[in-house]
Write a protein that holds these residues in place. Structure first.
Motif, short mmCIF file in Angstrom:
data_model
loop_
_atom_site.label_atom_id
_atom_site.label_comp_id
_atom_site.label_asym_id
_atom_site.label_seq_id
_atom_site.Cartn_x
_atom_site.Cartn_y
_atom_site.Cartn_z
N TRP A 1 156.76 -121.84 -8.22
CA TRP A 1 158.36 -122.27 -8.15
C TRP A 1 158.56 -123.70 -8.66
CZ3 TRP A 1 161.50 -118.78 -6.08
CH2 TRP A 1 161.05 -117.75 -5.18
N VAL B 1 152.98 -116.32 -8.74
CA VAL B 1 154.10 -116.95 -8.71
C VAL B 1 154.31 -118.56 -8.64
CG1 VAL B 1 156.47 -117.04 -7.51
CG2 VAL B 1 155.26 -114.84 -7.87
N GLU C 1 162.38 -116.66 0.05
CA GLU C 1 163.05 -115.77 -1.05
C GLU C 1 164.29 -115.19 -0.51
OE1 GLU C 1 161.00 -113.94 -4.45
OE2 GLU C 1 159.22 -114.53 -3.37
N ARG D 1 161.48 -119.50 -10.74
CA ARG D 1 160.39 -118.48 -10.27
C ARG D 1 159.60 -118.04 -11.53
NH1 ARG D 1 159.01 -113.28 -9.23
NH2 ARG D 1 157.82 -112.72 -7.26
#
Length: 371
Positions: free
Chosen positions: A45, A43, A356, A35
Motif C-alpha cells: 500500500w 499486496v 479496503e 495498491r
C-alpha cells in the motif's frame, strides 16, 4: 517476483476540526491510495497527499499522473528494483513528487512483506528507542491557541508546534507565540512554523520580539525560493531556522547548504517523492551537519507509518510530525499512540492493516491496471 496489478483510489478523509495554516484552510484531506499486487498475491500500500501550494500538484492531477504515467511503469517490475523504478518515473515525468511517493511507499511495503520484516529493519534498524510525536496547533486567536496548548500539555505532550504567518503585521503572531508559551510548562518544547507566511521584516521582528519565549526553532519563515532572506534571518537573529518548503530534492538541499540558509531540514515524503529520495536528503544533510525532521502533510495511516519507519531508522532524523491519524474522524487504517509516543508495529512492511471496505465505500474515483 513481479508486480501484476495496480489499483488507485481517490478518497477524502474528514478532519476533526479545520486545519488552518498561512496559505489555506483544510476541512478534509484529499488523498490517493495505491495498491500494488505481485504475481504471488502479496499486496503493498502507498499514499499520495498532494498540496498545490507546495508540490504544484492537485488531487485530480496526481490521480491522472499515477494512472496514465507512473502505474504502467511498475507493471512487470520486481518490487526490489527501487532505484530503477525511480529512474523510470523521473524520466517519464518531471517533479510530481507526491505521485511518485504513492508508488515508492507501496514498493517499500511490498519489500517488507516479501522479506517478512518491518520496514525499519530494511532501512537500517532502530536508531531511536521510541518516536515522540508533537501536537500541532493550527492558526486561531492567541487565546484559543493558548487554550489548546495548555490542554495538550495536560494530556502529556512534550512538544508543541504552532502555525503562524496569517499576515497583517507581526503583532498578532508575536501575541500567538507569547500566549502559547505562557500557557505551557517551561519544560515543554515550543516550535513555530510560518509556512512561508512572513516577509523578511516581519520574520526578524517576530523572532527578535519572542527571544524570551524559548522557541526551539522557527520553520520556513519566508517564501520557499528566497534563500537569501532565510540566510539573513539566520545570520542576524538568535534563532535556529528550519527549512521545509524550500527543499524538495537533493539539488534544493545543496542550494540551502551553499547559502548557509538553515540549521535544520524538514523532510516530507510527499515533497521528496517517497522514502528512497528522502534517504538521499537525510544523507546529504548529515554530511552537512544538519539535523532532520520527518514532517507530515497530514497523511493517513499509510503515509504516517512510512514516515515513522524512516524516522526511527536514521540517527540524523531527530524529530518527526507523524500526527495525521490523530486529526481524522476516520482513517484507512490504525496507528497506535500511547500518549505522545507512536508505537511502531513489528509486522512486516508498513504494518498497517488497511480497511479496503472503507476505501471502496468512500472512493470518489478508482481505476485498476494489470498485466
Amino acid at each position: 517476483m513481479e508486480i501484476q496489478k495496480v489499483d488507485i483510489y481517490g478518497i477524502r478523509l474528514p478532519l476533526k476540526e479545520p486545519f488552518i495554516i498561512s496559505y489555506d484552510t483544510f476541512d478534509h484531506m484529499p488523498i490517493i491510495v495505491t495498491r500494488l499486487e505481485t504475481d504471488e498475491g502479496i499486496v503493498g500500500w502507498g499514499e499520495s497527499l498532494p498540496d498545490p501550494h507546495v508540490t504544484g500538484e492537485t488531487w485530480e492531477s496526481t490521480y491522472q499522473v499515477i494512472r496514465n504515467e507512473l502505474a504502467p511503469l511498475v507493471l512487470g517490475e520486481n518490487p526490489f528494483s527501487i532505484d530503477y523504478i525511480h529512474k523510470k518515473m523521473n524520466e517519464r515525468i518531471y517533479a510530481a513528487p507526491s505521485a511518485k511517493a504513492a508508488i515508492d511507499i507501496a514498493l517499500y511495503d511490498l519489500m517488507g512483506k516479501i522479506t517478512g520484516q518491518p520496514l525499519y529493519q530494511l532501512l537500517g534498524g532502530k536508531a531511536h528507542p521510541e518516536l515522540v510525536t508533537p501536537q500541532v496547533i493550527s492558526m486561531k486567536s492567541p487565546e484559543a491557541m493558548a487554550k489548546d496548548g495548555a490542554a495538550f500539555v495536560k494530556a502529556g505532550y512534550r512538544n508543541i508546534k504552532i502555525k503562524v504567518g496569517s499576515g497583517g503585521g507581526p503583532s498578532l503572531d508575536i501575541n500567538r507565540i507569547r500566549a502559547v508559551r505562557e500557557a505551557i510548562s517551561e519544560e515543554t518544547k515550543l516550535r513555530v512554523d510560518a509556512n512561508q507566511g512572513w516577509d523578511l521584516f516581519t520574520a526578524i521582528t517576530v523572532i527578535n520580539e519572542t527571544k524570551d519565549c524559548q522557541v526551539e526553532w522557527y520553520e520556513q519563515p519566508v517564501i520557499a525560493h528566497d534563500l537569501k532572506s532565510i540566510a539573513e534571518i539566520r545570520r542576524t537573529t538568535h534563532a535556529k531556522i528550519m527549512v521545509d518548503e524550500s527543499v524538495h530534492n537533493s539539488q534544493d538541499l545543496l542550494n540551502v547548504i551553499e547559502h548557509r540558509a538553515a540549521d535544520l531540514l524538514n523532510i516530507k515524503l510527499m515533497k521528496a517523492g517517497g522514502i528512497y529520495p528522502a534517504l538521499a536528503l537525510a544523507s546529504i544533510a548529515e554530511a552537512a551537519g544538519m539535523s532532520c525532521q520527518i514532517g507530515s502533510m497530514v497523511e493517513s495511516a499509510i503515509g504516517t507509518l512510512a514516515g515513522a519507519h524512516l524516522s526511527i531508522a536514521k540517527t540524523i532524523i531527530k524529530s518527526n510530525e507523524m500526527i495525521g491519524p490523530k486529526m481524522f474522524t476516520k482513517d484507512v487504517g490504525e496507528v497506535v499512540y500511547h500518549g505522545d509516543v507512536l508505537k511502531l508495529p513489528d509486522k512486516p512492511g508498513l504494518g498497517v492493516d488497511v480497511d479496503e471496505y472503507f476505501i471502496k465505500e468512500n472512493q470518489i474515483f478508482q481505476c485498476s491496471l494489470s498485466i
